[in-house]
Design a protein around this motif. Structure first.
Motif, PDB file in Angstrom:
ATOM      1  N   LEU A   1      45.242  32.483  37.903  1.00  0.00           N
ATOM      2  CA  LEU A   1      45.078  33.757  38.611  1.00  0.00           C
ATOM      3  C   LEU A   1      46.392  34.500  38.806  1.00  0.00           C
ATOM      4  N   SER A   2      47.516  33.829  38.582  1.00  0.00           N
ATOM      5  CA  SER A   2      48.813  34.384  38.967  1.00  0.00           C
ATOM      6  C   SER A   2      49.097  35.732  38.317  1.00  0.00           C
ATOM      7  N   GLN A   3      48.678  35.941  37.049  1.00  0.00           N
ATOM      8  CA  GLN A   3      48.972  37.201  36.369  1.00  0.00           C
ATOM      9  C   GLN A   3      48.084  38.345  36.838  1.00  0.00           C
ATOM     10  N   ASP A   4      46.930  38.033  37.413  1.00  0.00           N
ATOM     11  CA  ASP A   4      45.982  39.077  37.810  1.00  0.00           C
ATOM     12  C   ASP A   4      46.039  39.425  39.285  1.00  0.00           C
ATOM     13  N   LEU A   5      46.764  38.660  40.059  1.00  0.00           N
ATOM     14  CA  LEU A   5      46.731  38.865  41.494  1.00  0.00           C
ATOM     15  C   LEU A   5      47.532  40.049  42.021  1.00  0.00           C
ATOM     16  N   PRO A   6      48.625  40.498  41.381  1.00  0.00           N
ATOM     17  CA  PRO A   6      49.315  41.670  41.958  1.00  0.00           C
ATOM     18  C   PRO A   6      48.336  42.810  42.180  1.00  0.00           C
ATOM     19  N   GLY A   7      48.418  43.410  43.358  1.00  0.00           N
ATOM     20  CA  GLY A   7      47.444  44.417  43.761  1.00  0.00           C
ATOM     21  C   GLY A   7      47.334  45.589  42.824  1.00  0.00           C
ATOM     22  N   ASP A   8      48.428  45.957  42.101  1.00  0.00           N
ATOM     23  CA  ASP A   8      48.375  47.133  41.237  1.00  0.00           C
ATOM     24  C   ASP A   8      47.542  46.900  39.991  1.00  0.00           C
ATOM     25  N   LYS A   9      47.117  45.637  39.735  1.00  0.00           N
ATOM     26  CA  LYS A   9      46.275  45.343  38.576  1.00  0.00           C
ATOM     27  C   LYS A   9      44.796  45.286  38.946  1.00  0.00           C
ATOM     28  N   LEU A  10      44.497  45.386  40.224  1.00  0.00           N
ATOM     29  CA  LEU A  10      43.114  45.329  40.680  1.00  0.00           C
ATOM     30  C   LEU A  10      42.702  46.675  41.268  1.00  0.00           C
ATOM     31  N   GLY A  11      41.405  46.995  41.164  1.00  0.00           N
ATOM     32  CA  GLY A  11      40.875  48.206  41.761  1.00  0.00           C
ATOM     33  C   GLY A  11      40.079  47.880  43.011  1.00  0.00           C
TER      34      GLY A  11
ATOM     35  N   TYR B   1      35.949  40.563  37.386  1.00  0.00           N
ATOM     36  CA  TYR B   1      35.915  39.137  37.015  1.00  0.00           C
ATOM     37  C   TYR B   1      37.296  38.739  36.506  1.00  0.00           C
ATOM     38  N   LEU B   2      37.861  37.650  37.118  1.00  0.00           N
ATOM     39  CA  LEU B   2      39.200  37.199  36.742  1.00  0.00           C
ATOM     40  C   LEU B   2      39.161  35.955  35.855  1.00  0.00           C
ATOM     41  N   CYS B   3      38.360  34.981  36.233  1.00  0.00           N
ATOM     42  CA  CYS B   3      38.284  33.753  35.441  1.00  0.00           C
ATOM     43  C   CYS B   3      37.200  32.852  36.019  1.00  0.00           C
ATOM     44  N   THR B   4      36.937  31.767  35.330  1.00  0.00           N
ATOM     45  CA  THR B   4      36.100  30.708  35.877  1.00  0.00           C
ATOM     46  C   THR B   4      37.033  29.526  36.166  1.00  0.00           C
ATOM     47  N   ALA B   5      37.187  29.183  37.447  1.00  0.00           N
ATOM     48  CA  ALA B   5      38.184  28.208  37.878  1.00  0.00           C
ATOM     49  C   ALA B   5      37.517  26.901  38.290  1.00  0.00           C
ATOM     50  N   ALA B   6      38.217  25.804  38.040  1.00  0.00           N
ATOM     51  CA  ALA B   6      37.773  24.465  38.455  1.00  0.00           C
ATOM     52  C   ALA B   6      38.583  24.040  39.672  1.00  0.00           C
ATOM     53  N   ILE B   7      37.889  23.740  40.775  1.00  0.00           N
ATOM     54  CA  ILE B   7      38.551  23.302  42.015  1.00  0.00           C
ATOM     55  C   ILE B   7      37.787  22.083  42.525  1.00  0.00           C
ATOM     56  N   ASN B   8      38.492  20.924  42.568  1.00  0.00           N
ATOM     57  CA  ASN B   8      37.873  19.678  43.052  1.00  0.00           C
ATOM     58  C   ASN B   8      36.562  19.374  42.320  1.00  0.00           C
ATOM     59  N   GLU B   9      36.620  19.494  40.979  1.00  0.00           N
ATOM     60  CA  GLU B   9      35.493  19.174  40.092  1.00  0.00           C
ATOM     61  C   GLU B   9      34.294  20.106  40.281  1.00  0.00           C
TER      62      GLU B   9
ATOM     63  N   GLY C   1      37.983  39.543  41.969  1.00  0.00           N
ATOM     64  CA  GLY C   1      39.062  40.058  42.803  1.00  0.00           C
ATOM     65  C   GLY C   1      39.023  41.573  42.913  1.00  0.00           C
ATOM     66  N   HIS C   2      39.372  42.071  44.109  1.00  0.00           N
ATOM     67  CA  HIS C   2      39.549  43.512  44.286  1.00  0.00           C
ATOM     68  C   HIS C   2      40.472  43.753  45.478  1.00  0.00           C
ATOM     69  N   VAL C   3      40.984  44.965  45.552  1.00  0.00           N
ATOM     70  CA  VAL C   3      41.897  45.340  46.625  1.00  0.00           C
ATOM     71  C   VAL C   3      41.196  46.350  47.520  1.00  0.00           C
ATOM     72  N   TRP C   4      41.207  46.091  48.836  1.00  0.00           N
ATOM     73  CA  TRP C   4      40.548  47.000  49.775  1.00  0.00           C
ATOM     74  C   TRP C   4      41.006  46.680  51.188  1.00  0.00           C
ATOM     75  N   ASP C   5      41.065  47.687  51.994  1.00  0.00           N
ATOM     76  CA  ASP C   5      41.389  47.491  53.406  1.00  0.00           C
ATOM     77  C   ASP C   5      42.774  46.846  53.593  1.00  0.00           C
ATOM     78  N   GLY C   6      43.705  47.119  52.664  1.00  0.00           N
ATOM     79  CA  GLY C   6      45.068  46.620  52.767  1.00  0.00           C
ATOM     80  C   GLY C   6      45.257  45.186  52.332  1.00  0.00           C
ATOM     81  N   LEU C   7      44.219  44.567  51.718  1.00  0.00           N
ATOM     82  CA  LEU C   7      44.273  43.160  51.335  1.00  0.00           C
ATOM     83  C   LEU C   7      43.829  42.965  49.895  1.00  0.00           C
ATOM     84  N   VAL C   8      44.243  41.811  49.317  1.00  0.00           N
ATOM     85  CA  VAL C   8      43.646  41.352  48.071  1.00  0.00           C
ATOM     86  C   VAL C   8      42.524  40.389  48.451  1.00  0.00           C
ATOM     87  N   LEU C   9      41.297  40.701  47.999  1.00  0.00           N
ATOM     88  CA  LEU C   9      40.141  39.861  48.328  1.00  0.00           C
ATOM     89  C   LEU C   9      39.757  39.068  47.092  1.00  0.00           C
ATOM     90  N   LEU C  10      39.748  37.743  47.218  1.00  0.00           N
ATOM     91  CA  LEU C  10      39.297  36.853  46.152  1.00  0.00           C
ATOM     92  C   LEU C  10      37.975  36.219  46.575  1.00  0.00           C
TER      93      LEU C  10
END
Length: 755
Positions: free
Chosen positions: A74-84, A89-97, A104-113
């Protein structure tokens, strides 16, 4: 999952519920909010359920410490200027199997994942959706009506989504939703052709539908997962989750779904010309997860459908407007033929009826009431006009398809005047053009009684006790077909009919103004004609009587001298008789010429003024004789004018210059011109007798002379002819002089004739 509480819901503040800031999400995924630097600021309370990390412990830590190695993707897509502001859709991630589709999108002053649980380990694959989307796009052009397009879209959305029932409905002007297309599995209740009341979707929910074009509820029995901490650290307020795919929805709406027997739903907004036209509404009787790629496909189907609806409606609207405008132009053409606009309008009653697709039409002009077709009686129409005047509609168009809602006396007019389109046709008088549409009694099928207000629970005690204690309202529980018969309503007036009626009114007022101007011009012309007639009378009694008196007198003298041998005297008598007869004939010819000036039509062409002046001088050769005349003629431009009339005007002015410079040797006559963007001005100056400028206003009048006839002979009509010719061309004539030193006569011809 814990089932939702069965406690009654208070709907009194439903329209004010904070649906954009619910403070929680749907639990089929989890949500993290990040700073621009990538630090976790908030987490949904169900984080531990999905990845084993407590929400409170995640806050303040870098993303990689919370989700582990998945953060690298996600590191390359997270800067706010790359999101609307819409989820991407950013990726399909594996976390704890476990696997999650990450949005991802930017709104209300935050990056929301947003991490939605996925049953596959691979990234999204849209290839299996292309055949369905391609088939829809191929068939779109085969469908001509909006209803057939909606039916096609409903079928394809159901195939993509797998929902058991898909409806397409349009909002009417009152906000009610009319189901125009439906695709469903066997066993699902049909709502085809029915209406859902506007109260089912409060205004703030409609605003959110217009902002966020798709909304999914996987399971109406879900337990919301609140955000930790509950306030946005950037704003200090509750988070605005308007665009979040996991946004939790109103408990009232969830109860509504359960009452309807629907446990999963999806809505796709249909935006036409920037407004919420309707919805594609998908229902399923059991919970129904729907991955992001299928939601995206449905959203795109909705966008294509909205574009097609807009195109079809625009084409239909254009065709309708062209037809109505064609009728309006034809009517206006007929209204210009007679002098009385009101009488002209009564002559096109059938066309007026077709123009507004009305059942009856009436014209009210003061005390006159003219009707055609099926209309109320004259007395009722006069009362209606009086009411319109009282309500201040005397200067604007009034329209309604339910007159009984506005006009107290409408009940008696319901049969033929449930609809009214009223157009004032005068700014000063009580003149109206009225169109009437008859009542159209019709039945509406509602998906449940739209007027029902249910109280939950049971109550005990007397009837008075029950009335005094307000019970909390619940969402309606019945969606059974409920029929309502509508009275006192006509077919609605089309917006194009109302707008073109406004144009028709402007055109009518323009015709009336033109008639008023014509009458003013006619009055002015009649006034001038009366003055000329007085001059004619004076001429007949004076100018024409003088030569006739000479003829009679010298004839008597000739008879008395019949026995005389004095031939010289007899010759003098005959000469005087001849000259008097010639003068009388010349006067009659000039009168005839002046009269013709007002009747003959102009035939303008391009005229070479240099050649025209030369021709006039040639014709004056006999009048000039042996006199010494010096001509100073500057180059003259070409103009557009009637050559015959302009030739006569120039001939008269040059003849005057020669006549009044008869005592000069040499006589000097100068001709030149001036020209600007509006007109061409010609000047003819001489060094003759001139005239007193105190009497210049009489100069161009009929039979007006500023010199004695004995000094300068003439009929006094030549300059009047000049003025009439020039004014017929839209120009002007004037003169300037110093008595005893000559005169300058000028006239102008417009560069562009207003014929």
């Amino acid at each position: 999952m814990t089932p939702p509480s069965s406690a009654p819901l208070d709907l009194s503040g439903c329209d004010r519920e904070p649906i954009r800031t619910p403070g929680s999400i749907q639990p089929h995924g989890f949500l993290l909010t990040l700073s621009q630097e990538g630090k976790v600021l908030q987490a949904s309370a169900n984080l531990a359920h999905w990845i084993g990390v407590e929400a409170q412990a995640a806050c303040g830590r870098p993303l990689a410490e919370v989700i582990g190695a998945a953060a690298e993707g996600l590191s390359q897509d997270l800067p706010g200027d790359k999101l609307g502001n819409r989820p991407l859709y950013l990726c399909t991630a594996a976390i704890n199997e476990r696997h999650f589709d990450v949005l991802g999108h930017v709104w209300d002053g935050l990056v929301l994942l947003e991490f939605e649980a996925a049953l596959r380990a691979e990234p999204l694959d849209y290839r299996h959706l292309y055949p369905l989307l391609g088939d829809f796009l191929l068939k779109v052009n085969e469908k001509q009506s909006v209803e057939s397009l909606a039916e096609l879209a409903a079928h394809h959305v159901r195939m993509v989504s797998g929902f058991g029932r898909v409806m397409v409905y349009q909002f009417d002007r009152d906000g009610h939703g009319h189901v125009m297309a439906e695709s469903k599995e066997d066993g699902y209740h049909s709502y085809m052709g029915q209406r859902f009341p506007a109260s089912d979707i409060p205004s703030q929910a409609r605003d959110l539908y217009a902002l966020s074009r798709i909304r999914l509820i996987q399971d109406a029995n879900y337990v919301p997962a609140p955000l930790v901490p509950p306030q946005n650290p950037v704003t200090g307020q509750r988070n605005d989750l308007s665009f979040a795919a996991l946004r939790s929805v109103s408990p009232v709406h969830l109860q509504y779904m359960r009452n309807m027997g629907t446990l999963a739903s999806m809505s796709v907004s249909l935006m036409v010309k920037g407004k919420l036209w309707g919805l594609i509404s998908c229902h399923n009787e059991t919970p129904c997860p729907l991955p992001f790629e299928k939601r995206t496909a449905c959203e795109q189907l909705g966008q294509v459908l909205a574009l097609c609806i807009e195109s079809r409606e625009d084409a239909s609207e254009l065709q309708f407007r062209l037809e109505v405008r064609r009728m309006m132009v034809a009517m206006l053409g007929n209204l210009t033929k007679g002098a009385d606009v009101i009488d002209n309008m009564s002559g096109i009653f059938p066309e007026l009826l077709r123009f507004a697709r009305a059942g009856g039409v009436a014209i009210v002009a003061g005390d006159r009431v003219l009707t055609y077709g099926d209309t109320p009686d004259a007395a009722a129409i006069e009362d209606l006009v009086a009411w319109l005047e009282l309500q201040g509609h005397g200067s604007e168009i009034y329209h309604t398809d339910a007159l009984s809602q506005d006009y107290p006396g409408a009940a008696a007019l319901r049969r033929n005047a449930s609809g009214l389109l009223a157009m004032p046709i005068s700014r000063l008088h009580k003149h109206y053009l009225l169109w009437f549409r008859p009542e159209v009694v019709h039945t509406i099928e509602w998906a449940g009684n739209p007027h029902e207000k249910e109280a939950s629970g049971t109550a005990s005690g007397s009837a008075s006790d029950m009335a005094s204690i307000p019970a909390p309202l619940t969402p309606r529980t019945s969606f059974a077909t409920w029929r309502e018969v509508i009275h006192g309503v006509s077919l609605p007036w089309h917006v194009a009919e109302i707008e073109l009626t406004g144009e028709f009114r402007s055109a009518l007022l323009g015709i009336a103004l033109e008639r008023a101007e014509q009458m003013a011009e006619l009055a002015e012309e009649l006034g001038r004609a009366n003055k000329e007639l007085e001059a004619f009378s004076y001429s007949v009694s004076h100018d024409l009587r003088a030569p006739l008196r000479h003829i009679v007198g010298f004839s008597d003298l000739l008879l008395e001298s019949a026995g005389s041998e004095d031939t010289t005297m007899r010759q003098r008598f005959l000469t005087n008789i001849k000259e008097s007869a010639r003068l009388a004939g010349k006067l009659v010819d000039d009168l005839l010429s002046f009269s013709q000036m007002g009747r003959a039509a102009l035939r303008p062409v391009e005229v070479d003024m240099s050649k025209l002046v030369a021709s006039c001088i040639d014709k004056l050769a006999i009048e000039i004789g042996q006199r010494n005349v010096e001509w100073d003629i500057a180059p003259l431009p070409r103009i557009t004018a009637d050559p015959t009339f302009v030739h006569l005007a120039v001939q008269n002015l040059l003849s005057n210059a020669i006549k009044f410079s008869g005592q000069r040797d040499p006589a000097q006559i100068r001709i030149w011109s001036e020209q600007d963007a509006q007109e061409t001005v010609f000047h003819i100056a001489d060094n003759g007798a001139g005239f007193n400028m105190d009497y210049v206003h009489k100069l161009f009048g009929v039979f007006q002379r500023l010199h004695r006839m004995e000094d300068f002979q003439g009929t006094g009509i030549g300059l009047a002819n000049v003025r009439r010719i020039v004014e017929r061309h839209g120009g002007r004539a004037w003169a300037d002089s110093v008595q005893g030193q000559g005169a300058t006569f000028s006239f102008s011809i417009p560069r562009k004739l207003a014929l």
